[in-house]
Design an enzyme around this catalytic site. Sequence first.
Site, PDB file in Angstrom:
ATOM      1  N   ARG A   1      -7.291 -15.391 -42.284  1.00  0.00           N
ATOM      2  CA  ARG A   1      -8.400 -14.499 -42.672  1.00  0.00           C
ATOM      3  C   ARG A   1      -8.226 -14.036 -44.121  1.00  0.00           C
ATOM      4  O   ARG A   1      -7.130 -13.610 -44.505  1.00  0.00           O
ATOM      5  CB  ARG A   1      -8.398 -13.290 -41.719  1.00  0.00           C
ATOM      6  CG  ARG A   1      -9.328 -12.172 -42.128  1.00  0.00           C
ATOM      7  CD  ARG A   1     -10.636 -12.243 -41.404  1.00  0.00           C
ATOM      8  NE  ARG A   1     -11.444 -11.070 -41.720  1.00  0.00           N
ATOM      9  CZ  ARG A   1     -12.741 -11.144 -42.040  1.00  0.00           C
ATOM     10  NH1 ARG A   1     -13.353 -12.306 -42.075  1.00  0.00           N
ATOM     11  NH2 ARG A   1     -13.405 -10.038 -42.281  1.00  0.00           N
TER      12      ARG A   1
ATOM     13  N   GLU B   1      -1.808   6.807  -2.541  1.00  0.00           N
ATOM     14  CA  GLU B   1      -2.920   7.435  -1.818  1.00  0.00           C
ATOM     15  C   GLU B   1      -3.739   8.259  -2.800  1.00  0.00           C
ATOM     16  O   GLU B   1      -3.263   8.585  -3.895  1.00  0.00           O
ATOM     17  CB  GLU B   1      -2.372   8.338  -0.705  1.00  0.00           C
ATOM     18  CG  GLU B   1      -1.592   7.559   0.333  1.00  0.00           C
ATOM     19  CD  GLU B   1      -0.997   8.411   1.447  1.00  0.00           C
ATOM     20  OE1 GLU B   1      -0.427   7.835   2.372  1.00  0.00           O
ATOM     21  OE2 GLU B   1      -1.106   9.659   1.373  1.00  0.00           O
ATOM     22  N   PRO B   2      -4.976   8.618  -2.410  1.00  0.00           N
ATOM     23  CA  PRO B   2      -5.802   9.419  -3.323  1.00  0.00           C
ATOM     24  C   PRO B   2      -5.100  10.686  -3.811  1.00  0.00           C
ATOM     25  O   PRO B   2      -5.295  11.104  -4.947  1.00  0.00           O
ATOM     26  CB  PRO B   2      -7.036   9.750  -2.480  1.00  0.00           C
ATOM     27  CG  PRO B   2      -7.133   8.636  -1.497  1.00  0.00           C
ATOM     28  CD  PRO B   2      -5.717   8.245  -1.190  1.00  0.00           C
ATOM     29  N   GLY B   3      -4.227  11.266  -2.966  1.00  0.00           N
ATOM     30  CA  GLY B   3      -3.551  12.501  -3.374  1.00  0.00           C
ATOM     31  C   GLY B   3      -2.078  12.347  -3.668  1.00  0.00           C
ATOM     32  O   GLY B   3      -1.401  13.307  -3.994  1.00  0.00           O
TER      33      GLY B   3
ATOM     34  N   GLU C   1       6.653   8.579 -17.053  1.00  0.00           N
ATOM     35  CA  GLU C   1       7.257   9.909 -16.900  1.00  0.00           C
ATOM     36  C   GLU C   1       8.316   9.878 -15.797  1.00  0.00           C
ATOM     37  O   GLU C   1       9.402  10.444 -15.939  1.00  0.00           O
ATOM     38  CB  GLU C   1       6.180  10.956 -16.591  1.00  0.00           C
ATOM     39  CG  GLU C   1       5.237  11.258 -17.754  1.00  0.00           C
ATOM     40  CD  GLU C   1       4.238  10.135 -18.061  1.00  0.00           C
ATOM     41  OE1 GLU C   1       3.776  10.050 -19.213  1.00  0.00           O
ATOM     42  OE2 GLU C   1       3.934   9.330 -17.161  1.00  0.00           O
TER      43      GLU C   1
ATOM     44  N   GLY D   1       5.385   3.075 -10.868  1.00  0.00           N
ATOM     45  CA  GLY D   1       6.108   4.289 -11.261  1.00  0.00           C
ATOM     46  C   GLY D   1       5.742   4.607 -12.696  1.00  0.00           C
ATOM     47  O   GLY D   1       5.951   3.790 -13.594  1.00  0.00           O
TER      48      GLY D   1
ATOM     49  N   GLU E   1      10.561  -4.643  -8.948  1.00  0.00           N
ATOM     50  CA  GLU E   1       9.149  -4.405  -9.289  1.00  0.00           C
ATOM     51  C   GLU E   1       9.016  -3.953 -10.740  1.00  0.00           C
ATOM     52  O   GLU E   1       8.172  -4.433 -11.502  1.00  0.00           O
ATOM     53  CB  GLU E   1       8.544  -3.347  -8.355  1.00  0.00           C
ATOM     54  CG  GLU E   1       7.114  -3.007  -8.722  1.00  0.00           C
ATOM     55  CD  GLU E   1       6.413  -2.084  -7.736  1.00  0.00           C
ATOM     56  OE1 GLU E   1       5.251  -1.746  -7.995  1.00  0.00           O
ATOM     57  OE2 GLU E   1       7.023  -1.689  -6.709  1.00  0.00           O
TER      58      GLU E   1
ATOM     59  N   ALA F   1       0.845  -1.200   0.000  1.00  0.00           N
ATOM     60  CA  ALA F   1       0.000   0.000   0.000  1.00  0.00           C
ATOM     61  C   ALA F   1       0.876   1.245   0.000  1.00  0.00           C
ATOM     62  O   ALA F   1       1.292   1.730   1.057  1.00  0.00           O
ATOM     63  CB  ALA F   1      -0.941  -0.018   1.204  1.00  0.00           C
TER      64      ALA F   1
ATOM     65  N   ILE G   1      -4.968  -0.518  -4.667  1.00  0.00           N
ATOM     66  CA  ILE G   1      -4.133  -1.558  -4.055  1.00  0.00           C
ATOM     67  C   ILE G   1      -4.427  -2.923  -4.682  1.00  0.00           C
ATOM     68  O   ILE G   1      -5.508  -3.489  -4.511  1.00  0.00           O
ATOM     69  CB  ILE G   1      -4.321  -1.596  -2.521  1.00  0.00           C
ATOM     70  CG1 ILE G   1      -4.100  -0.195  -1.913  1.00  0.00           C
ATOM     71  CG2 ILE G   1      -3.371  -2.631  -1.905  1.00  0.00           C
ATOM     72  CD1 ILE G   1      -2.787   0.490  -2.274  1.00  0.00           C
TER      73      ILE G   1
END
Length: 382
Positions: free
Chosen positions: A271, A128-130, A370, A367, A245, A125, A158
Amino acid sequence: MGKYRFETDEHSMFRDSLRKFLEKEAQPYYDNWEKERMIPISFWRKLGEMGFLCPQVDEEYGGLGLDFSFGVIINEELERVGTSLVGVGLHNDIVVPYIESFGSDEQKKRWLPGCITADVITGIAMTEPGTGSDLANVQTTAIRDGDHYIVNGQKTFITNGINGNLFLVVVKTDPKAEPKHRGISLLVVEEGTPGFTKGRKLDKVGLHAQDTAELFFEDARVPVANLLGEEGKGFSYLMEKLQQERLVVAIGAQIASEDMLEMTIDYVTSRKAFGKPVSSFQNTQFKIAEMATKVELGKSFLESLIEDHIAGKDVVTKVSMAKYWLTETARDISVECMQLYGGYGYMEEYKIARRYRDIPVASIYAGTNEIMKVIIAKNLGL
């Protein structure tokens, strides 16, 4: 695509058994999991029984003591089934290594055996929202009160937020610390902790079977014994582990690209349009040639990175390059492949439609791209 240089017979056997397992236990049910917006815990348990959860953990805690090369194979084979299985790679190769590296012996004994059987499913975790990429500015606080920390704050996006029952939470133990990152610590919060609740399962554009949720902490009482490593060292622990990660995300993007290329070649050769296979048109051939080249270049770059990472080298700059380039390449390939499918590419019954939805978020999580470019530029001395 061919095998990696580091693959031995043991790796090949491991891959074969995992692939057979997924053909039986995941592929037939995957569409249903996507509709139900959930991967069942019963599937996690089966992965555990087969030795596909955290195989890198030391044998003394119930693991197989294997290196990250086996984790690479697990991530690849899960991605071939579908990106909604990313929560398994997150558990195996992102969260559990924090416990392995920074946990005390007592913490390892307490948590690692369950991580291998799926009695414990982990999440991390940070967001966060901000606060997304700006980790030093997390607002969730953990203030010491005797033998406990009192935790207040909110986390969002999360992965494993619903199925998970053990969360590595990035908190501020010293909100007044200067510079700010010195106030950050890692706290392990278990489900059932008073004051800790899970919010709703978030509704996403893609990754439909992947359980992403919000977490809330309202005067949550977390034992001081759940502090991972040292207080105030959280930021440096994160910096140490983010390389792996981002490598995991790059591996997923590469496999998605390989998978899309393969299915699109199959499609355009079978096809017909204007009385001949779509693959006979020069535009199709050029598009496929371009994508095949990108896939081949990506594979070579990734292979050298994986080898360096396993050897313990610091490859942060190159991993940042791979994470940014391979995820954007996968996104480009999804657009090109969908176009080559024509109208059928937009139909849910074709896997390319799901790939097209699932891929864009890889440029954002672990991440943003950018941020990857910021890291690359900084490490080039700019």
